[in-house]
Design an enzyme around this catalytic site. Structure first.
Site, PDB file in Angstrom:
ATOM      1  N   GLY A 164       4.862  -2.817  -2.698  1.00  0.00           N
ATOM      2  CA  GLY A 164       5.666  -4.038  -2.689  1.00  0.00           C
ATOM      3  C   GLY A 164       5.385  -4.941  -1.508  1.00  0.00           C
ATOM      4  N   HIS A 173       1.470  -9.718  -1.834  1.00  0.00           N
ATOM      5  CA  HIS A 173       0.717 -10.867  -1.352  1.00  0.00           C
ATOM      6  C   HIS A 173      -0.483 -11.066  -2.272  1.00  0.00           C
ATOM      7  CE1 HIS A 173      -1.947  -7.798   0.202  1.00  0.00           C
ATOM      8  NE2 HIS A 173      -0.962  -7.289   0.930  1.00  0.00           N
ATOM      9  N   HIS A 201      -2.573  -8.025  -3.433  1.00  0.00           N
ATOM     10  CA  HIS A 201      -2.021  -7.275  -4.569  1.00  0.00           C
ATOM     11  C   HIS A 201      -2.222  -8.043  -5.875  1.00  0.00           C
ATOM     12  CE1 HIS A 201       0.873  -5.849  -1.280  1.00  0.00           C
ATOM     13  NE2 HIS A 201       0.333  -4.720  -1.708  1.00  0.00           N
ATOM     14  N   GLY A 209      -7.376  -1.545  -4.319  1.00  0.00           N
ATOM     15  CA  GLY A 209      -8.080  -2.535  -3.511  1.00  0.00           C
ATOM     16  C   GLY A 209      -9.062  -1.883  -2.546  1.00  0.00           C
ATOM     17  N   LYS A 269      -9.599  -2.910   0.289  1.00  0.00           N
ATOM     18  CA  LYS A 269      -9.009  -2.946   1.638  1.00  0.00           C
ATOM     19  C   LYS A 269      -8.748  -1.522   2.112  1.00  0.00           C
ATOM     20  CE  LYS A 269      -5.477  -4.167   4.636  1.00  0.00           C
ATOM     21  NZ  LYS A 269      -4.486  -3.151   4.363  1.00  0.00           N
ATOM     22  N   SER A 296       0.787  -6.155   3.840  1.00  0.00           N
ATOM     23  CA  SER A 296       2.241  -6.322   3.971  1.00  0.00           C
ATOM     24  C   SER A 296       2.645  -6.190   5.433  1.00  0.00           C
ATOM     25  CB  SER A 296       2.964  -5.265   3.133  1.00  0.00           C
ATOM     26  OG  SER A 296       2.520  -5.307   1.804  1.00  0.00           O
TER      27      SER A 296
HETATM   28  P1  AMP Z   1      -0.089  -1.315  -0.581  1.00  0.00           P
HETATM   29  O1  AMP Z   1       1.068  -2.043  -1.193  1.00  0.00           O
HETATM   30  O2  AMP Z   1      -0.465  -1.796   0.776  1.00  0.00           O
HETATM   31  O3  AMP Z   1       0.028   0.176  -0.698  1.00  0.00           O
HETATM   32  O4  AMP Z   1      -1.359  -1.682  -1.473  1.00  0.00           O
HETATM   33  C1  AMP Z   1      -1.338  -1.513  -2.867  1.00  0.00           C
HETATM   34  C2  AMP Z   1      -2.715  -1.791  -3.411  1.00  0.00           C
HETATM   35  O5  AMP Z   1      -3.106  -3.118  -3.058  1.00  0.00           O
HETATM   36  C3  AMP Z   1      -3.794  -0.855  -2.832  1.00  0.00           C
HETATM   37  O6  AMP Z   1      -4.714  -0.523  -3.858  1.00  0.00           O
HETATM   38  C4  AMP Z   1      -4.438  -1.710  -1.773  1.00  0.00           C
HETATM   39  O7  AMP Z   1      -5.781  -1.360  -1.518  1.00  0.00           O
HETATM   40  C5  AMP Z   1      -4.358  -3.079  -2.408  1.00  0.00           C
HETATM   41  N1  AMP Z   1      -4.441  -4.126  -1.384  1.00  0.00           N
HETATM   42  C6  AMP Z   1      -3.603  -4.297  -0.328  1.00  0.00           C
HETATM   43  N2  AMP Z   1      -4.044  -5.330   0.429  1.00  0.00           N
HETATM   44  C7  AMP Z   1      -5.176  -5.799  -0.163  1.00  0.00           C
HETATM   45  C8  AMP Z   1      -6.102  -6.837   0.157  1.00  0.00           C
HETATM   46  N3  AMP Z   1      -5.973  -7.608   1.226  1.00  0.00           N
HETATM   47  N4  AMP Z   1      -7.149  -7.018  -0.678  1.00  0.00           N
HETATM   48  C9  AMP Z   1      -7.313  -6.233  -1.781  1.00  0.00           C
HETATM   49  N5  AMP Z   1      -6.477  -5.249  -2.123  1.00  0.00           N
HETATM   50  C10 AMP Z   1      -5.427  -5.032  -1.329  1.00  0.00           C
END
Ligand code: AMP
Length: 279
Positions: A31, A34, A37, A147, A149, A186
């Protein structure tokens, strides 16, 4: 767009789609959405008829001294983002839905998760693989999008799916940056404007290192030193700066195969990660 809070209602809604012959893509997130996501949502739409975004801050992937309580949350914002992006369903469970009080089964990846973020955050990837397999089982998705990232995480999920014969296709989508170069996250919310400015040393260093590599530099140490020096000069606290083989996540001295140059560093409280691929 439907909001699903329980496993029973999720199964019912997704079973209905399956009966209609629709394929389902899952985008797992914690969550505070941005553009990074939402780019995964766009990617998911290319691979399936219906897109489900899960929003769950998974407590088992946080260490005892990490930022679980402080992790940013804003469901109204996330719901609006998903609606605007054409998401079909949001799975938004609470801890009681996701974990029985006496939960005692875990998924452990034992090789790729030993290094980098796994070394710095013991138990982190065990929490990630466990919750992701649970999300796969709850949704029975055909495809899941992650992602780049979180390059190590994506590699570990691919390994889990391969080794445990999980019938889900894993798609890894490109890393999305803010216009100034900072990898979107986030956790960026908790950077002061000064910290954010100084944190640009991470992406700037990676960019310079990638240019050096493109110019023929093949010594990993030279690239790591360049990146580390920039971050240290900007007052960052480095967790790791490494060049790894992209298949095995073993450190490389000479870059003679597909590699990833990856960074984790603190600017103030937030721990930021970023990487570039070296091909
Ligand atoms: P998180 O909410 O941070 O656990 O991320 C959820 C998913 O979004 C994961 O697969 C991350 O790798 C992806 N993600 C987060 N930030 C980015 C970004 N800047 N670019 C691409 N994917 C992202």
């Amino acid at each position: 767009m439907i909001i699903l809070r329980s496993i029973a209602e999720t199964r019912k809604a997704l079973d209905e789609w399956r009966r209609q012959g629709r394929s389902i893509a899952l985008v797992p997130t914690m969550g505070y959405l941005h553009e990074g996501h939402l780019s995964l949502v766009d990617e998911a739409k290319k691979h399936a008829d219906r897109v489900v975004v899960s929003i769950y801050v998974n407590p088992t992937q946080f260490g005892p001294n990490e930022d679980l309580d402080k992790y940013p949350r804003d469901f109204a914002h996330d719901e609006a983002c998903c609606q605007a992006r054409g998401v079909d369903a949001v799975f938004y469970p609470d801890n009681a839905v996701m974990y029985c009080p006496d939960h005692s089964c875990w998924v452990t990846e034992e090789s790729l998760s030993q290094t980098m973020c796994g070394a710095a955050r013991p138990g982190h990837f065990r929490g990630v693989t466990t919750v992701v397999l649970k999300l796969f089982n709850i949704t029975q998705c055909n495809v899941a999008v992650f992602g780049r990232k979180d390059a190590q995480q994506a590699l570990i999920i691919q390994r889990m799916v391969r080794d445990l014969n999980v019938p889900v296709s894993i798609i890894v989508a490109p890393l999305v940056r803010a216009p100034d170069g900072l990898a979107m996250s986030s956790r960026n919310k908790y950077l002061s404007s000064d910290e954010r400015q100084r944190a640009l040393s991470i992406s700037a260093g990676l960019k310079q290192a990638a240019a050096l590599f493109a110019g023929g530099e093949r010594q990993a140490a030279a690239l790591c030193e360049l990146v580390s020096a920039g971050i240290t000069k900007a007052g960052g606290n480095i967790d790791y700066v490494v060049v790894m083989d992209r298949d095995t996540l073993r450190p490389l001295t000479t870059i003679d195969r597909p590699a990833v140059l990856a960074v984790a560093a603190f600017f103030g409280k937030p721990r930021l990660i970023d990487n570039v691929f070296l091909d």
